[in-house]
Scaffold this motif. Structure first.
Motif, PDB file in Angstrom:
ATOM      1  N   ASN A   1      30.452  30.496  23.661  1.00 15.60           N
ATOM      2  CA  ASN A   1      29.900  31.544  23.218  1.00 15.60           C
ATOM      3  C   ASN A   1      28.777  32.079  24.432  1.00 15.60           C
ATOM      4  O   ASN A   1      28.562  31.488  25.358  1.00 15.60           O
ATOM      5  CB  ASN A   1      29.117  31.344  21.941  1.00 15.60           C
ATOM      6  CG  ASN A   1      27.935  30.369  22.217  1.00 15.60           C
ATOM      7  OD1 ASN A   1      26.874  30.982  22.581  1.00 15.60           O
ATOM      8  ND2 ASN A   1      28.014  29.146  22.073  1.00 15.60           N
TER       9      ASN A   1
ATOM     10  N   LEU B   1      35.769  46.216  19.682  1.00 12.96           N
ATOM     11  CA  LEU B   1      34.795  45.064  19.371  1.00 12.96           C
ATOM     12  C   LEU B   1      34.778  44.776  17.883  1.00 12.96           C
ATOM     13  O   LEU B   1      34.222  45.880  17.037  1.00 12.96           O
ATOM     14  CB  LEU B   1      33.363  45.023  20.003  1.00 12.96           C
ATOM     15  CG  LEU B   1      32.349  44.074  19.660  1.00 12.96           C
ATOM     16  CD1 LEU B   1      33.128  42.720  20.690  1.00 12.96           C
ATOM     17  CD2 LEU B   1      31.009  44.498  20.612  1.00 12.96           C
ATOM     18  N   LYS B   2      34.841  43.692  17.332  1.00 12.42           N
ATOM     19  CA  LYS B   2      34.923  43.266  16.007  1.00 12.42           C
ATOM     20  C   LYS B   2      33.613  42.449  15.617  1.00 12.42           C
ATOM     21  O   LYS B   2      33.266  41.630  16.198  1.00 12.42           O
ATOM     22  CB  LYS B   2      36.035  42.654  15.640  1.00 12.42           C
ATOM     23  CG  LYS B   2      37.374  43.626  15.457  1.00 12.42           C
ATOM     24  CD  LYS B   2      38.503  42.815  14.900  1.00 12.42           C
ATOM     25  CE  LYS B   2      39.834  43.723  15.407  1.00 12.42           C
ATOM     26  NZ  LYS B   2      40.137  43.851  16.832  1.00 12.42           N
TER      27      LYS B   2
ATOM     28  N   GLU C   1      33.562  39.832  13.623  1.00 19.45           N
ATOM     29  CA  GLU C   1      33.868  38.396  13.772  1.00 19.45           C
ATOM     30  C   GLU C   1      33.731  37.856  15.120  1.00 19.45           C
ATOM     31  O   GLU C   1      34.080  36.864  15.154  1.00 19.45           O
ATOM     32  CB  GLU C   1      35.181  38.244  13.087  1.00 19.45           C
ATOM     33  CG  GLU C   1      36.401  39.019  13.231  1.00 19.45           C
ATOM     34  CD  GLU C   1      36.458  40.428  12.714  1.00 19.45           C
ATOM     35  OE1 GLU C   1      37.575  40.929  12.628  1.00 19.45           O
ATOM     36  OE2 GLU C   1      35.470  40.838  12.043  1.00 19.45           O
ATOM     37  N   GLU C   2      33.758  38.671  16.037  1.00 23.73           N
ATOM     38  CA  GLU C   2      33.976  38.343  17.459  1.00 23.73           C
ATOM     39  C   GLU C   2      32.569  37.749  18.024  1.00 23.73           C
ATOM     40  O   GLU C   2      32.541  37.069  19.133  1.00 23.73           O
ATOM     41  CB  GLU C   2      34.622  39.498  18.391  1.00 23.73           C
ATOM     42  CG  GLU C   2      35.901  39.512  18.215  1.00 23.73           C
ATOM     43  CD  GLU C   2      36.533  40.522  19.153  1.00 23.73           C
ATOM     44  OE1 GLU C   2      37.816  40.408  19.813  1.00 23.73           O
ATOM     45  OE2 GLU C   2      35.972  41.748  19.016  1.00 23.73           O
TER      46      GLU C   2
ATOM     47  N   TYR D   1      29.249  35.270  17.803  1.00 21.91           N
ATOM     48  CA  TYR D   1      29.270  33.922  17.558  1.00 21.91           C
ATOM     49  C   TYR D   1      28.222  33.702  16.490  1.00 21.91           C
ATOM     50  O   TYR D   1      28.520  32.883  15.638  1.00 21.91           O
ATOM     51  CB  TYR D   1      29.174  33.081  19.029  1.00 21.91           C
ATOM     52  CG  TYR D   1      28.807  31.490  18.655  1.00 21.91           C
ATOM     53  CD1 TYR D   1      29.890  30.766  18.234  1.00 21.91           C
ATOM     54  CD2 TYR D   1      27.511  31.024  18.972  1.00 21.91           C
ATOM     55  CE1 TYR D   1      29.809  29.355  17.971  1.00 21.91           C
ATOM     56  CE2 TYR D   1      27.278  29.599  18.440  1.00 21.91           C
ATOM     57  CZ  TYR D   1      28.578  28.937  18.434  1.00 21.91           C
ATOM     58  OH  TYR D   1      28.116  27.633  17.893  1.00 21.91           O
TER      59      TYR D   1
ATOM     60  N   GLN E   1      26.610  38.947  13.592  1.00 21.73           N
ATOM     61  CA  GLN E   1      27.676  39.822  12.763  1.00 21.73           C
ATOM     62  C   GLN E   1      27.244  40.674  11.841  1.00 21.73           C
ATOM     63  O   GLN E   1      27.554  41.738  11.583  1.00 21.73           O
ATOM     64  CB  GLN E   1      28.596  38.580  12.074  1.00 21.73           C
ATOM     65  CG  GLN E   1      29.275  37.644  13.241  1.00 21.73           C
ATOM     66  CD  GLN E   1      30.028  36.634  12.345  1.00 21.73           C
ATOM     67  OE1 GLN E   1      30.446  36.875  11.288  1.00 21.73           O
ATOM     68  NE2 GLN E   1      30.460  35.661  13.442  1.00 21.73           N
TER      69      GLN E   1
ATOM     70  N   LYS F   1      34.254  39.316  23.977  1.00 21.39           N
ATOM     71  CA  LYS F   1      35.567  39.093  23.381  1.00 21.39           C
ATOM     72  C   LYS F   1      36.481  38.053  24.203  1.00 21.39           C
ATOM     73  O   LYS F   1      36.971  37.294  23.540  1.00 21.39           O
ATOM     74  CB  LYS F   1      36.199  40.377  23.696  1.00 21.39           C
ATOM     75  CG  LYS F   1      35.892  41.982  23.020  1.00 21.39           C
ATOM     76  CD  LYS F   1      36.491  42.813  23.386  1.00 21.39           C
ATOM     77  CE  LYS F   1      37.978  43.009  22.564  1.00 21.39           C
ATOM     78  NZ  LYS F   1      38.003  42.977  21.166  1.00 21.39           N
TER      79      LYS F   1
ATOM     80  N   ALA G   1      35.321  34.644  22.259  1.00 30.26           N
ATOM     81  CA  ALA G   1      35.922  34.800  20.755  1.00 30.26           C
ATOM     82  C   ALA G   1      37.277  34.288  20.908  1.00 30.26           C
ATOM     83  O   ALA G   1      37.687  33.591  20.030  1.00 30.26           O
ATOM     84  CB  ALA G   1      35.720  36.125  20.299  1.00 30.26           C
ATOM     85  N   GLN G   2      37.881  34.865  22.012  1.00 29.49           N
ATOM     86  CA  GLN G   2      39.348  34.476  22.227  1.00 29.49           C
ATOM     87  C   GLN G   2      39.437  33.114  22.400  1.00 29.49           C
ATOM     88  O   GLN G   2      40.361  32.477  22.017  1.00 29.49           O
ATOM     89  CB  GLN G   2      39.945  35.142  23.401  1.00 29.49           C
ATOM     90  CG  GLN G   2      41.613  35.257  23.526  1.00 29.49           C
ATOM     91  CD  GLN G   2      42.161  36.298  22.629  1.00 29.49           C
ATOM     92  OE1 GLN G   2      41.295  36.802  21.789  1.00 29.49           O
ATOM     93  NE2 GLN G   2      43.279  36.410  22.505  1.00 29.49           N
TER      94      GLN G   2
ATOM     95  N   ARG H   1      39.048  31.358  19.205  1.00 23.82           N
ATOM     96  CA  ARG H   1      40.316  31.284  18.384  1.00 23.82           C
ATOM     97  C   ARG H   1      41.406  30.317  18.909  1.00 23.82           C
ATOM     98  O   ARG H   1      42.066  29.615  18.197  1.00 23.82           O
ATOM     99  CB  ARG H   1      40.721  32.778  18.505  1.00 23.82           C
ATOM    100  CG  ARG H   1      41.980  32.795  17.554  1.00 23.82           C
ATOM    101  CD  ARG H   1      42.443  34.316  17.426  1.00 23.82           C
ATOM    102  NE  ARG H   1      43.680  34.529  16.678  1.00 23.82           N
ATOM    103  CZ  ARG H   1      44.511  35.544  16.571  1.00 23.82           C
ATOM    104  NH1 ARG H   1      44.200  36.471  17.677  1.00 23.82           N
ATOM    105  NH2 ARG H   1      45.791  35.656  15.946  1.00 23.82           N
TER     106      ARG H   1
END
Length: 449
Positions: free
Chosen positions: A7, A34-35, A37-38, A40, A45, A106, A109-110, A113
């Motif tokens: 993060n 950009l969302k 949920e991305e 941390y 959020q 991003k 976040a990737q 995931r």
């Protein structure tokens, strides 16, 4: 002690602060998709969703409106409190850094995931008994992550027009095939060569010669174009394929090569053919139960090692193993054909996939294939840029005529998304599995530069 997930909280604070100070910061977030949920930090959020809602409703976005909305929706504590929200403005150094900060968010976040998917794979390995199901689900989930990573954005008409006109200018003085040369003049004239990013379906009933023609494509493309050629043979071993290639290149009958009953001169011809084939960048994978994620992985690796691919051939589509969790064979084939089109675009090369035809062909008096004969799924026709059918009249008339070593095979382009449809004739020399152009109907040299 557990490691903290990847993060960048400072980058998150910088983006949120910029959103409350610089009006164009939200445009950057929308451009880069950009969302919430991305982020941390859960508080971040909540804040980002609040800012998105204000923007969508047409309200000004600043520290005052953000705090007021969070308070009215009883979300202020979840966002860290008023003092925390106000303090974020100190992290907004400049609007010029927003794009870079979003990219970092991003990327982190990737990575998170990917870690979650990896953990799920590990847990499945402990709990599940079906090895194929574990591999199928793991490959699918990993590919989903990488595909999201490779997503593209809108291009303006200015950018696209400029690229198209530049390409037209480049091609204006290029007299000849601009795509991947197949070595068959009439076919290349009709298609302008196989185009990069195209999915080409080569379909026929058994014994029409579709595997032989596909192998000729492999050899001719490797001979005439830069880049590696990948052949996935799910039915025939690599050694048998190479015997066919040697026969085709040396013009020594394949039956003689298989039995090694060849003369000294024929041995010299075969050895010379072997030297030529060894220099061509042809790569064969004869795994009999290959899956779509494996095909992607192997092609990416080959592209990385060889620099580029000029052609991918798959013999044949219906033998590819579909996803385990599928309600029907039609859904499996739809999934396979769609992903082969994606493969062509990602590898930036044509993909030739062989396909079976239904028995309806045999029920018609003339036995000529139609698009409705594509077996198991209409999505094959939908996903394909080109659909080619093979028809060999001699196969059906063999009781009425003396068998010939060379037959005329009709190649019918029944679908051509970006060009004309029509029929060309090729000569098929059965003993050496070789296809040649029967005649050059265009007059000019299709390969002239």
């Amino acid at each position: 002690m557990a490691q903290e997930l990847p993060n960048s909280q400072d980058m998150e604070k910088a983006v949120l602060g910029a959103l409350m100070i610089y009006p164009d910061a939200m445009t950057a977030c929308m451009d880069m998709d950009l969302k919430a949920e991305e982020f941390y930090v859960p508080a971040h959020q909540t804040l980002y969703r609040c800012i998105e809602a204000l923007h969508e409703q047409g309200y000004a976005v600043d520290t005052t409106t953000v705090v007021d909305r969070l308070r009215s929706h009883e979300e202020l504590p979840a966002a860290g409190g008023a003092d925390y929200v106000l303090g974020l403005a100190d992290f907004a150094i400049s609007s010029a850094t927003v794009h870079t900060n979003i990219e970092i968010i991003k990327n982190k976040a990737q990575l998170r995931r990917l870690i979650r998917v990896s953990e799920e794979i590990i847990n499945d390995c402990y709990e599940a008994d079906d090895m194929d199901e574990i591999l199928d689900e793991a490959e699918k989930n990993i590919m989903d992550v990488t595909r999201d990573r490779r997503g593209s954005e809108f291009e303006s008409s200015r950018e696209v027009v400029s690229r198209v006109l530049t390409n037209m200018s480049r091609l204006k003085n290029h007299h000849g095939v601009v795509g991947i040369k197949t070595g068959y003049t009439d076919l290349d004239r009709m298609t302008n060569g196989f185009q990069r990013g195209d999915l080409i379906i080569l379909a026929a009933r058994p014994a029409m010669g579709k595997s032989a023609l596909a192998l000729n494509f492999v050899n001719q493309v490797a001979k005439r174009n830069d880049g590696a050629v990948a052949l996935f043979s799910l039915e025939m071993p690599a050694d048998q394929l190479m015997m066919r290639l040697l026969s085709c290149e040396s013009q020594v009958p394949s039956e003689k090569i298989r039995s090694a009953r060849i003369s000294d001169s024929e041995t010299s011809s075969v050895n010379a053919a072997g030297s030529l084939l060894s220099e061509r960048h042809i790569f064969i994978d004869d795994t009999s139960s290959v899956r779509i994620p494996e095909i992607f992985s192997k092609c990416r690796k080959l592209q990385s090692e060889e620099g580029s691919l000029s052609l991918i051939v798959i013999d044949y589509l219906q033998l590819i193993t579909g996803p385990i969790r599928s309600d029907s064979r039609q859904q499996e084939v739809s999934y396979i054909s769609r992903n082969l089109k994606i493969l062509a675009k990602e590898m930036n090369c044509p993909v030739v996939a062989l396909s079976q035809l239904s028995r309806k062909v045999e029920e018609r008096p003339d036995h000529r294939p139609q698009l409705s004969d594509l077996r198991e799924s209409g999505s094959i026709e939908q996903d394909a840029d080109i659909v080619m059918f093979l028809y060999r009249a001699g196969y059906y008339d063999r009781d009425n005529e003396e068998p010939s070593d060379t037959e005329v095979v009709q190649v019918n382009l029944a679908k051509h998304r970006n060009g004309a449809i029509g029929q060309i004739d090729l000569a098929f020399e059965k003993k050496i599995s070789r296809f040649t152009s029967l005649k050059n109907t265009g007059g000019d040299d299709v390969y002239a530069h």
